[in-house]
Design a protein around this motif. Structure first.
Motif, short mmCIF file in Angstrom:
data_model
loop_
_atom_site.label_atom_id
_atom_site.label_comp_id
_atom_site.label_asym_id
_atom_site.label_seq_id
_atom_site.Cartn_x
_atom_site.Cartn_y
_atom_site.Cartn_z
N ALA A 12 0.83 -1.21 0.00
CA ALA A 12 0.00 0.00 0.00
C ALA A 12 0.87 1.26 0.00
CB ALA A 12 -0.93 -0.01 1.20
N LEU A 13 1.96 1.23 0.76
CA LEU A 13 2.87 2.38 0.79
C LEU A 13 3.55 2.57 -0.56
CD1 LEU A 13 4.49 1.96 4.33
CD2 LEU A 13 2.85 3.70 3.61
N LEU A 14 3.95 1.46 -1.19
CA LEU A 14 4.58 1.55 -2.51
C LEU A 14 3.59 2.08 -3.54
CD1 LEU A 14 6.62 -1.77 -2.56
CD2 LEU A 14 7.57 0.52 -2.94
N ASN A 15 2.34 1.64 -3.43
CA ASN A 15 1.32 2.12 -4.35
C ASN A 15 1.10 3.63 -4.18
OD1 ASN A 15 -0.94 1.47 -6.28
ND2 ASN A 15 -2.18 2.28 -4.60
N ARG A 16 1.09 4.07 -2.92
CA ARG A 16 0.96 5.51 -2.64
C ARG A 16 2.14 6.28 -3.23
NH1 ARG A 16 -1.22 8.76 1.76
NH2 ARG A 16 -2.04 6.87 2.72
N GLU A 17 3.35 5.72 -3.07
CA GLU A 17 4.55 6.36 -3.62
C GLU A 17 4.48 6.44 -5.15
OE1 GLU A 17 9.42 5.70 -3.55
OE2 GLU A 17 8.11 4.56 -2.20
N GLY A 18 3.96 5.38 -5.76
CA GLY A 18 3.82 5.38 -7.21
C GLY A 18 2.83 6.43 -7.68
N ILE A 19 1.74 6.59 -6.95
CA ILE A 19 0.74 7.60 -7.31
C ILE A 19 1.33 9.01 -7.18
CG2 ILE A 19 -1.45 8.64 -6.60
CD1 ILE A 19 -2.38 5.81 -5.83
N ALA A 20 2.13 9.23 -6.13
CA ALA A 20 2.77 10.54 -5.96
C ALA A 20 3.71 10.83 -7.12
CB ALA A 20 3.53 10.58 -4.63
N ALA A 21 4.46 9.81 -7.54
CA ALA A 21 5.37 9.98 -8.68
C ALA A 21 4.59 10.27 -9.96
CB ALA A 21 6.23 8.73 -8.85
N LEU A 22 3.48 9.56 -10.14
CA LEU A 22 2.65 9.77 -11.33
C LEU A 22 2.08 11.17 -11.35
CD1 LEU A 22 1.55 8.33 -13.81
CD2 LEU A 22 -0.36 7.52 -12.43
N SER A 23 1.69 11.68 -10.19
CA SER A 23 1.14 13.04 -10.10
C SER A 23 2.17 14.09 -10.48
CB SER A 23 0.63 13.31 -8.68
OG SER A 23 -0.42 12.43 -8.35
N CYS A 24 3.44 13.75 -10.25
CA CYS A 24 4.53 14.68 -10.58
C CYS A 24 5.07 14.47 -11.99
CB CYS A 24 5.66 14.53 -9.57
SG CYS A 24 5.23 14.97 -7.88
N GLY A 25 4.50 13.52 -12.72
CA GLY A 25 4.95 13.26 -14.07
C GLY A 25 6.14 12.33 -14.18
N ASN A 26 6.51 11.69 -13.07
CA ASN A 26 7.64 10.76 -13.08
C ASN A 26 7.10 9.35 -13.34
OD1 ASN A 26 9.93 9.23 -12.66
ND2 ASN A 26 10.57 10.33 -10.81
N SER A 27 6.79 9.06 -14.59
CA SER A 27 6.15 7.79 -14.92
C SER A 27 7.08 6.60 -14.72
CB SER A 27 5.63 7.83 -16.36
OG SER A 27 6.67 8.14 -17.26
N ALA A 28 8.39 6.82 -14.89
CA ALA A 28 9.34 5.72 -14.71
C ALA A 28 9.34 5.22 -13.27
CB ALA A 28 10.74 6.16 -15.13
N LYS A 29 9.39 6.16 -12.33
CA LYS A 29 9.35 5.77 -10.92
C LYS A 29 7.99 5.17 -10.57
CE LYS A 29 9.92 7.47 -6.19
NZ LYS A 29 10.22 8.64 -5.32
N ALA A 30 6.92 5.75 -11.10
CA ALA A 30 5.58 5.22 -10.84
C ALA A 30 5.48 3.77 -11.30
CB ALA A 30 4.53 6.08 -11.55
N HIS A 31 5.96 3.50 -12.50
CA HIS A 31 5.92 2.14 -13.04
C HIS A 31 6.68 1.18 -12.14
CE1 HIS A 31 7.29 -1.23 -15.56
NE2 HIS A 31 6.13 -1.10 -16.17
#
Length: 228
Positions: A12-31
């Motif tokens: 759940a924490l990793l998923n939250r971190e991925g969403i934060a990255a996606l919101s910032c446009g960092n799709s590589a980290k989100a993936h």
């Protein structure tokens, strides 16, 4: 020792971190984050004596949508919210819980590719991003549709948003026949959800539901003007 709760909360924490990255446009980290979530869920499914579970209600109550920017499209409403899940403090996570958390992570991964395709529309890479997003959406649908009878209806909102976004990709790739067929499915599912008072939940709020309904009404195959 049952360490499933620890792993689920880590996911759940990793998923939250991925969403934060996606919101910032960092799709590589989100993936990378969403992929790690799926790896954890896959590991959990190998545990012996993992209970099956009988309802998706608790999972749905723990999900909240997080709006992701840069999905502007004047012709078609794209459901642009990633799915953040907050597991309840329970040592008895079920196979159903793990399956639905996996579906959420796959949807979020699809959204990451979809976002990049929208941002780079017209470029050589956009079509590749759309193909990957489509594959992720299809996989998410396959997971939900594999649920036992009676449970899939609890996840109808998830099905609806996936069908909506998948139909957008069909239109963008000029597969108008499949796009129209999928929007017909969206319309049938929408009517069923209205009949069963399944609109307005945490995954699909009323405003988004109305935007998806508008897609069905106004989206048509493009036509070209006759030559002079």
């Amino acid at each position: 020792m049952n360490n499933t709760p620890v792993l689920v909360h880590q996911a759940a924490l990793l998923n939250r971190e991925g969403i934060a990255a996606l919101s910032c446009g960092n799709s590589a980290k989100a993936h990378a984050c969403f992929k790690h979530v799926l790896e954890i869920m896959g590991y959990i499914t190998q545990f012996p004596n993992l209970p099956q579970g009988h309802a998706a209600t608790a999972w749905l109550q723990g999900v909240s949508p997080v709006s992701i920017p840069n999905f502007d499209n004047e012709r078609f409403f794209i459901y642009n919210c990633a799915l953040m899940f907050q597991p309840v403090a329970s040592p008895n996570f079920t196979q159903l819980d793990i399956t639905l958390y996996s579906a959420a992570a796959i949807f979020n991964m699809a959204l990451a590719y979809h976002q990049r395709a929208v941002q780079t529309a017209g470029s050589s890479s956009a079509s590749g991003m759309l193909r990957i997003a489509a594959r992720m959406y299809d996989q998410c649908l396959q997971i939900v549709r594999s649920l036992p009878a009676g449970i899939e209806s609890d996840a109808s909102a998830l099905v609806l948003i996936v069908l909506n976004n998948r139909s957008h990709i069909y239109f963008e790739t000029q597969n108008y026949e499949k796009a129209s067929a999928m929007l017909d499915h969206v319309q049938r599912l929408s009517r069923s959800m209205v009949r069963h008072n399944a609109v307005g939940g945490p995954v699909l709020q009323t405003e988004s539901f109305e935007e998806i309904a508008l897609n069905v009404l106004v989206t048509t195959r493009p036509s070209t003007a006759a030559c002079a």
